[in-house]
Design an enzyme around this catalytic site. Sequence first.
Site, PDB file in Angstrom:
ATOM      1  N   ASP A 222       0.844  -1.196   0.000  1.00  0.00           N
ATOM      2  CA  ASP A 222       0.000   0.000   0.000  1.00  0.00           C
ATOM      3  C   ASP A 222       0.879   1.246   0.000  1.00  0.00           C
ATOM      4  O   ASP A 222       2.059   1.179   0.349  1.00  0.00           O
ATOM      5  CB  ASP A 222      -0.931   0.001   1.212  1.00  0.00           C
ATOM      6  CG  ASP A 222      -0.159  -0.088   2.527  1.00  0.00           C
ATOM      7  OD1 ASP A 222       0.427  -1.160   2.787  1.00  0.00           O
ATOM      8  OD2 ASP A 222      -0.122   0.899   3.277  1.00  0.00           O
TER       9      ASP A 222
ATOM     10  N   TYR B 132       2.597   4.760   1.198  1.00  0.00           N
ATOM     11  CA  TYR B 132       2.997   5.247   2.511  1.00  0.00           C
ATOM     12  C   TYR B 132       1.851   6.070   3.107  1.00  0.00           C
ATOM     13  O   TYR B 132       1.198   6.835   2.398  1.00  0.00           O
ATOM     14  CB  TYR B 132       4.247   6.119   2.401  1.00  0.00           C
ATOM     15  CG  TYR B 132       5.491   5.363   1.986  1.00  0.00           C
ATOM     16  CD1 TYR B 132       6.071   4.412   2.816  1.00  0.00           C
ATOM     17  CD2 TYR B 132       6.091   5.615   0.756  1.00  0.00           C
ATOM     18  CE1 TYR B 132       7.213   3.726   2.430  1.00  0.00           C
ATOM     19  CE2 TYR B 132       7.234   4.939   0.358  1.00  0.00           C
ATOM     20  CZ  TYR B 132       7.795   3.993   1.203  1.00  0.00           C
ATOM     21  OH  TYR B 132       8.922   3.310   0.807  1.00  0.00           O
TER      22      TYR B 132
ATOM     23  N   PHE C 234       7.186   1.340  -2.780  1.00  0.00           N
ATOM     24  CA  PHE C 234       8.447   1.628  -2.101  1.00  0.00           C
ATOM     25  C   PHE C 234       9.041   3.001  -2.437  1.00  0.00           C
ATOM     26  O   PHE C 234       9.969   3.452  -1.792  1.00  0.00           O
ATOM     27  CB  PHE C 234       9.502   0.533  -2.354  1.00  0.00           C
ATOM     28  CG  PHE C 234       9.109  -0.808  -1.813  1.00  0.00           C
ATOM     29  CD1 PHE C 234       9.159  -1.067  -0.447  1.00  0.00           C
ATOM     30  CD2 PHE C 234       8.657  -1.814  -2.655  1.00  0.00           C
ATOM     31  CE1 PHE C 234       8.775  -2.294   0.066  1.00  0.00           C
ATOM     32  CE2 PHE C 234       8.267  -3.055  -2.155  1.00  0.00           C
ATOM     33  CZ  PHE C 234       8.335  -3.294  -0.784  1.00  0.00           C
TER      34      PHE C 234
ATOM     35  N   HIS D 173      10.071  -9.489   3.566  1.00  0.00           N
ATOM     36  CA  HIS D 173       9.864  -8.065   3.275  1.00  0.00           C
ATOM     37  C   HIS D 173      11.097  -7.279   3.723  1.00  0.00           C
ATOM     38  O   HIS D 173      11.750  -7.648   4.701  1.00  0.00           O
ATOM     39  CB  HIS D 173       8.615  -7.570   4.033  1.00  0.00           C
ATOM     40  CG  HIS D 173       8.116  -6.250   3.571  1.00  0.00           C
ATOM     41  ND1 HIS D 173       8.640  -5.057   4.042  1.00  0.00           N
ATOM     42  CD2 HIS D 173       7.154  -5.910   2.690  1.00  0.00           C
ATOM     43  CE1 HIS D 173       8.015  -4.053   3.469  1.00  0.00           C
ATOM     44  NE2 HIS D 173       7.106  -4.535   2.639  1.00  0.00           N
TER      45      HIS D 173
END
Length: 219
Positions: A63, A65, A76, A187
Site C-alpha cells: 500500500d 505510505y 516503495f 519483506h
Amino acid sequence: MNNLGIDESWIKGGLDINQIENILSLIVQKRKTKEILPSQDNILSALKFTSLDNVKVLIIGQDPYPSSEHAHGLAFSSLSDKTPASLKNIFKKLEEDFPGTKHSSNTLTEWAKQGVLLLNTSLTFEDKNPKILKQQTQLWEPVINNIYRVLINRKKTLIVFRWGSHAIKSGKVFEGKENIYVMDTTHPSPLSAHRGFMSSNHFVKCNEILGKDAIDWST
C-alpha cells in the site's frame, strides 16, 4: 485514447479502463470527507511511468505510505528526502550487490522508466487507518488481478519479486508460468529484512537473467 495518462499498450493488452475509472470516481467522492493517499494524479503512477511493452520486472508492494510527505503511487518509492525504513534496506542491499550504485533520490521513477513495475496491491490508503487497508485492498483487487493477467498474457520474460507473505499470496498466479521467474524472500522492512531479504541475491539474479537489458538500479 484514455484520459488517465496510462500508456496505451496497457489498454491494447487488455487492461479494463472502465473498471479503473469507476474506482477513481469513487475515490474522488471519498476525498470530500476523508484523506486518501496518494494524490489523485499519482494513484496510477505505476501504469503511467512503465508501459506494458517495457515491463521487465514486477515488484509487488502492499500500500502507499500513510503520509502525504512520502506517498507517491509507486511501490516503495517516496517523494520525501527522508528515506523510509524499507527503502533504506533496499538501497543498502543494492549497494552491497552493486558497489558504486548511487541513490540520490527516494523517488524510483528511474527504475519505472526502465521497466520495473512498482505495483502496490492497494493503490490508495484511506484516512491513515490501517484497519481500512483490507477494504482498500479488496477495492483494488480486481484491477490488480487484471494487471497480473495482462502481464502473463504477454508471454514475455518477466521477473517477479515477491517480498513477504502478502506479496507471495497476491502474486501466486505467476507460479509455473513460462518465461516468468518468481523470486521470494522476506519483506525489506526492519522487522523482517534480516530474516532473508538482506541475504537474498534477487537484484543480481535479475540482471543476470535480463543480460543486455539489465536494470541500472541507481536513482
